[in-house]
Write an enzyme that holds these catalytic residues in place. Structure first.
Site, mmCIF file in Angstrom:
data_model
loop_
_atom_site.group_PDB
_atom_site.id
_atom_site.type_symbol
_atom_site.label_atom_id
_atom_site.label_comp_id
_atom_site.label_asym_id
_atom_site.label_seq_id
_atom_site.Cartn_x
_atom_site.Cartn_y
_atom_site.Cartn_z
ATOM 1 N N ASP A 44 -71.636 0.369 56.953
ATOM 2 C CA ASP A 44 -70.572 -0.143 56.076
ATOM 3 C C ASP A 44 -71.007 -1.399 55.307
ATOM 4 O O ASP A 44 -70.179 -2.067 54.687
ATOM 5 C CB ASP A 44 -69.285 -0.402 56.874
ATOM 6 N N ASP A 64 -70.795 -9.665 59.299
ATOM 7 C CA ASP A 64 -70.233 -9.212 60.578
ATOM 8 C C ASP A 64 -70.481 -10.176 61.738
ATOM 9 O O ASP A 64 -70.165 -9.859 62.886
ATOM 10 C CB ASP A 64 -70.745 -7.811 60.920
#
Ligand SMILES: [Zn+2]
Length: 268
Positions: free
Chosen positions: A100, A207
């Site tokens: 992603d 992230d």
């Protein structure tokens, strides 16, 4: 080119469980969160930090993440809205190679691809529990081969052969653009700070921190290589934000996302 401008390119959304977003904390249940790419117009060129996910890949490999993405939320679609084409991008920087964050790389065939040396190595040989995270290697046939996999049979997938530039350590990769090592989520994870002429710096956690709630609770996500390093990276991001008076931008934060300026608006 004048002052640096930063555009957030909406990449659609995905669903994960609350216990994955907030490891060992939850609550459980479906959590839909945004994904986005960051376009930086800098006097040295156009940079993209992360490229979101590829809808077809997610439907093929992780359909349980229920991707929602319109054509305008793909990399070519989002760039077209700014009157740009994929070949106008000079550099792609990936915080890490989870699907992603690199799904749009394959469209950026004219760009030099920059990542941490450890990240490229991890993508080549992921740990067994990281296989889904590292499942989209369409940006590098060499990587697919190194894993002993076959290239996807669909020629429309348009496998991309990037020019890789690997780096390590904290780096000012262009004037006012800083990459900071924030490992733990993955082996060679980078966060990005961009200094601007007219406002506080923007610090993109990627992230290393999904959301403000993760930061406030000091809770990492359940997707990680090293949970202790992950927590240390949370602490590091908080310290960097204080030291540079930077505003934190989280990677997957359904609560903060509505307040961010999205392209065609920009930060400068
Ligand atoms: Zn990730």
């Amino acid at each position: 080119m004048s002052d640096t401008k930063v555009y957030l390119l909406d990449g659609g959304s995905l669903v994960i469980d609350g216990f994955h977003a907030f490891w060992n904390r939850g609550p459980a249940g479906e959590l839909r969160f945004p994904c986005y790419a960051v376009l930086i117009e800098h006097k040295d060129g156009r940079y993209i930090f992360d490229t979101g996910y590829d809808h077809a890949h997610v439907m093929r490999v992780l359909p349980f993440e229920k991707p929602l993405q319109t054509p305008d939320q793909t990399i070519p679609g989002a760039l077209a809205k700014l009157n740009l084409r994929p070949k106008d991008i000079n550099f792609v920087i990936n915080s890490h190679y989870h699907f992603d964050h690199c799904g749009g790389n394959k469209h950026l065939t004219h760009a030099c691809t920059v990542c941490h040396a450890k990240e490229l190595e991890a993508a080549r040989h992921p740990q067994p529990f990281e296989h889904l995270g590292y499942s989209d290697a369409t940006f590098s046939p060499e990587l697919v081969k190194a894993r002993g996999q076959k290239l996807p049979p669909d020629p429309a997938l348009d496998i991309y052969t990037p020019k890789f530039e690997t780096i390590s350590g904290d780096q000012e990769i262009a004037k006012g653009m800083w990459l900071y090592e924030t490992p733990g989520h993955t082996a060679g994870h980078y966060s990005l700070m961009v200094e601007l002429a007219n406002r506080r710096p923007l610090l993109f956690t990627a992230d290393a921190c999904y959301s403000k709630k993760n930061m406030d609770m000091m809770v990492i996500s359940s997707f990680h290589l090293d949970p202790v390093a992950s927590v240390q990276s949370l602490v590091r991001l908080k310290e960097l934000a204080t030291k540079h008076d930077a505003e934190l931008f989280y990677s997957h934060d359904p609560e903060s996302w509505p307040g961010y300026i999205k392209a065609p608006g920009y930060y400068s």
